[in-house]
Design a protein around this motif. Structure first.
Motif, short mmCIF file in Angstrom:
data_model
loop_
_atom_site.label_atom_id
_atom_site.label_comp_id
_atom_site.label_asym_id
_atom_site.label_seq_id
_atom_site.Cartn_x
_atom_site.Cartn_y
_atom_site.Cartn_z
N ALA A 157 96.94 58.56 101.72
CA ALA A 157 95.51 58.58 101.38
C ALA A 157 95.16 59.85 100.61
O ALA A 157 94.37 59.82 99.66
CB ALA A 157 94.67 58.47 102.65
N GLU A 158 95.78 60.95 101.01
CA GLU A 158 95.52 62.22 100.31
C GLU A 158 96.05 62.16 98.88
O GLU A 158 95.39 62.62 97.95
CB GLU A 158 96.19 63.36 101.09
CG GLU A 158 95.92 64.73 100.49
CD GLU A 158 96.42 65.85 101.39
OE1 GLU A 158 97.64 65.88 101.68
OE2 GLU A 158 95.61 66.69 101.81
N ARG A 159 97.22 61.56 98.73
CA ARG A 159 97.79 61.44 97.38
C ARG A 159 96.86 60.64 96.47
O ARG A 159 96.71 60.94 95.30
CB ARG A 159 99.16 60.74 97.48
CG ARG A 159 100.02 60.83 96.25
CD ARG A 159 101.33 60.07 96.41
NE ARG A 159 101.16 58.62 96.51
CZ ARG A 159 100.88 57.82 95.49
NH1 ARG A 159 100.74 58.31 94.29
NH2 ARG A 159 100.75 56.52 95.67
N LEU A 160 96.19 59.64 97.04
CA LEU A 160 95.29 58.79 96.26
C LEU A 160 93.88 59.36 96.19
O LEU A 160 93.02 58.82 95.48
CB LEU A 160 95.25 57.38 96.88
CG LEU A 160 96.56 56.60 96.79
CD1 LEU A 160 96.56 55.42 97.76
CD2 LEU A 160 96.79 56.12 95.36
N LEU A 203 89.61 63.61 104.01
CA LEU A 203 90.14 62.95 105.20
C LEU A 203 89.36 63.35 106.46
O LEU A 203 88.90 64.48 106.57
CB LEU A 203 91.63 63.27 105.37
CG LEU A 203 92.48 62.98 104.13
CD1 LEU A 203 93.92 63.43 104.35
CD2 LEU A 203 92.43 61.49 103.79
N MET A 204 89.24 62.43 107.37
CA MET A 204 88.44 62.66 108.59
C MET A 204 89.22 62.07 109.77
O MET A 204 89.85 61.02 109.65
CB MET A 204 87.08 61.95 108.45
CG MET A 204 86.35 62.34 107.17
SD MET A 204 84.89 61.35 106.81
CE MET A 204 85.57 59.77 106.36
N TYR A 205 89.14 62.73 110.91
CA TYR A 205 89.91 62.24 112.06
C TYR A 205 89.04 61.38 112.98
O TYR A 205 87.87 61.67 113.23
CB TYR A 205 90.49 63.41 112.88
CG TYR A 205 91.54 62.89 113.83
CD1 TYR A 205 92.82 62.61 113.39
CD2 TYR A 205 91.22 62.60 115.16
CE1 TYR A 205 93.79 62.07 114.24
CE2 TYR A 205 92.17 62.05 116.02
CZ TYR A 205 93.45 61.79 115.55
OH TYR A 205 94.39 61.25 116.39
N ALA A 206 89.65 60.31 113.48
CA ALA A 206 88.98 59.44 114.45
C ALA A 206 89.76 59.45 115.77
O ALA A 206 90.93 59.03 115.81
CB ALA A 206 88.89 58.01 113.91
N ILE A 207 89.14 59.97 116.82
CA ILE A 207 89.74 59.91 118.16
C ILE A 207 89.76 58.42 118.54
O ILE A 207 88.75 57.73 118.41
CB ILE A 207 88.89 60.75 119.14
CG1 ILE A 207 88.90 62.22 118.69
CG2 ILE A 207 89.40 60.61 120.58
CD1 ILE A 207 87.83 63.08 119.36
N THR A 208 90.95 57.92 118.98
CA THR A 208 91.15 56.46 118.98
C THR A 208 91.72 55.91 120.30
O THR A 208 92.89 55.50 120.35
CB THR A 208 92.08 56.07 117.79
OG1 THR A 208 91.57 56.63 116.58
CG2 THR A 208 92.20 54.57 117.63
#
Ligand code: GUN
Ligand code: ZN
Length: 445
Positions: A157-160, A203-208
């Motif tokens: 995702a970061e590459r894109l 990018l964002m983190y989701a606690i899952t």
């Protein structure tokens, strides 16, 4: 929104659609903007200009490249997907089971493979290519219990350059041993991933926590404590998808008032909580979601495929206590990466509730509505100066039957409804991520 808007270095031209507000709250008339010949200009990853071509053209720097998609195109904000499992890409279309058996028979054995980082990276690539091919520029993604599966997705995702939320699945019981973490290892791994990835670029983190049946109360409490430490992260999980699941949660948590209360008790009902499905929630539970600022992800293709039921999106958004709703593909229980195909099924879910989902409501859900459910409607989901330049360009005549049917369309509402009923990935001719063309259909006109 950025306060200073950069100079544009590129522009696209064609009919354009966007929303300035929420049609569920204020009606389609007052919120939908259709501009039959628009220019959208962008630079530095953000939109700099948007409006009728004859007004915008003279405001652009001389010599700027303007890609004209012509009168049969439609420029929209990139689509968003608020609930999807990238590791299930290799098992989409698994036959014959409802939720709990489907998880045991197909999902868990597939997710085991993601201990291998190279395999995870290969699937992440296919998954994000498929997203772009369908005009999806932002999603909220479940990875697996293995932290390396999160690294694989975020690296791609970061590459894109995509704006994306994702997280490591927490699950410490009621699944095969090979997929279980512990309360402590789940907390430690999630925290390390937050420190590595959250707010790195887009990018964002989701606690899952996967869902209440596969986490002990202790693990859910630990997820709530982690969220206290990083309150601008997301939290994603499943709720009230299937009636057997709801009954099982009652058995597992006899002291709680209901399914949602299990999460609320652990401090998991707040803004930026994204709950998949929510089909069978009670009025009290919807009220709790409204008051705590949670969102539901409506995943109609999945709900029909697993025989789970059909969400009443108008009940959920009732003006008396509206709950935020986003659209989700929920792959691999969902059956399509196509947001148009997902809207087609959302229409049918509404029909079964004896309600009609207009095209205006539907395209709002796919764009600004999902951005609002994720609390990022100031960044993505609509076309306006200052918004991030994530855009999809549709071809409104992508197949012979759509081309034929469009001859009889009398207005934009009918034209949009034809696209969401008959269209799929063939209707997506180009996808821009932060102003960069990341997908162009080989055969587009
Ligand atoms: N509930 C818990 N896990 C899952 C999953 O992977 N997919 C769906 N649709 N529901 C779930
Ligand atoms: Zn799901």
């Amino acid at each position: 929104m950025t306060s200073k808007i950069p100079a544009p270095d590129k522009a696209i031209r064609g009919p354009a659609l966007t929303f300035t507000g929420d049609p569920f709250a204020s009606g389609v008339e007052d919120t939908m903007v259709y501009e039959p010949d628009a220019i959208v200009a962008f630079g530095g990853g953000v939109i700099t200009h948007f409006g009728p071509a004859d007004q915008i053209q003279s405001q652009l720097p001389e010599g700027i490249e303007i890609e004209n998609y012509g009168p049969d195109a439609l420029i929209s904000a990139g689509f968003l997907d608020s609930h999807v499992h990238f590791p299930q890409t290799p098992m989409i279309a698994a036959f014959g089971e409802q939720l709990l058996d489907w998880l045991n028979k197909y999902t868990f054995p597939t997710e085991k493979k993601y201990a291998d980082k190279a395999f995870a990276a290969s699937v992440a690539k296919v998954f994000l290519e498929e997203n772009l091919k369908n005009g999806i520029t932002t999603s909220c993604v479940y990875c697996t219990v293995f932290p390396q599966s999160v690294d694989a997705l975020f690296e791609e995702a970061e590459r894109l350059g995509m704006r994306m939320a994702a997280g490591k699945v927490l699950m410490n019981r009621n699944a095969p041993d090979y997929l279980l973490d512990t309360t402590q290892s789940g907390y430690d791994d999630s925290k390390a991933l937050i420190n590595k990835w959250h707010n790195r670029g887009r990018l964002m983190y989701a606690i899952t926590p996967r869902f209440a049946p596969t986490s002990s109360a202790d693990q859910l409490d630990s997820a709530g404590a982690l969220w206290d430490e990083f309150p601008d992260c997301y939290m994603q999980t499943h709720v009230s998808e299937n009636l057997d699941e709801v009954a099982w949660v009652k058995e597992l948590f006899p002291d709680r008032k209901g399914y949602l209360d299990v999460y609320d008790h652990s401090g998991l009902c707040r803004p930026r909580a994204v709950f998949g499905h929510g089909i069978h929630l009670t009025d009290d539970e919807l009220s709790c979601m409204h008051h705590t600022g949670c969102a539901i992800s409506h995943c109609p293709t999945s709900n029909f495929f697993l025989g789970s039921g059909y969400l009443d999106v108008f009940k959920v958004t009732d003006a008396k206590r509206p709950v935020r709703v986003g659209l989700g593909t929920d792959l691999g229980a969902g059956t399509s990466f196509s947001i148009l195909a997902t809207l087609n099924e959302a229409y049918k879910a509404a029909q079964l509730n004896k309600k009609a989902l207009t095209a205006g409501h539907a395209y709002y859900l796919a764009t600004r509505g999902t951005a609002r459910a994720m609390y990022i409607e100031d960044k993505v989901g609509s076309i306006a100066p200052g918004m991030e330049a994530d855009l999809v360009v549709l071809d409104m005549k992508s197949t012979p039957i759509i081309d034929y049917r469009m001859q009889f369309a009398e207005d934009i509402h009918e034209a949009l409804f034809i696209q969401m009923t008959l269209g799929d990935d063939r209707a997506v001719q180009a996808t821009y991520v932060a102003g960069k063309l990341q997908y162009k259909q080989a055969t587009s006109r």
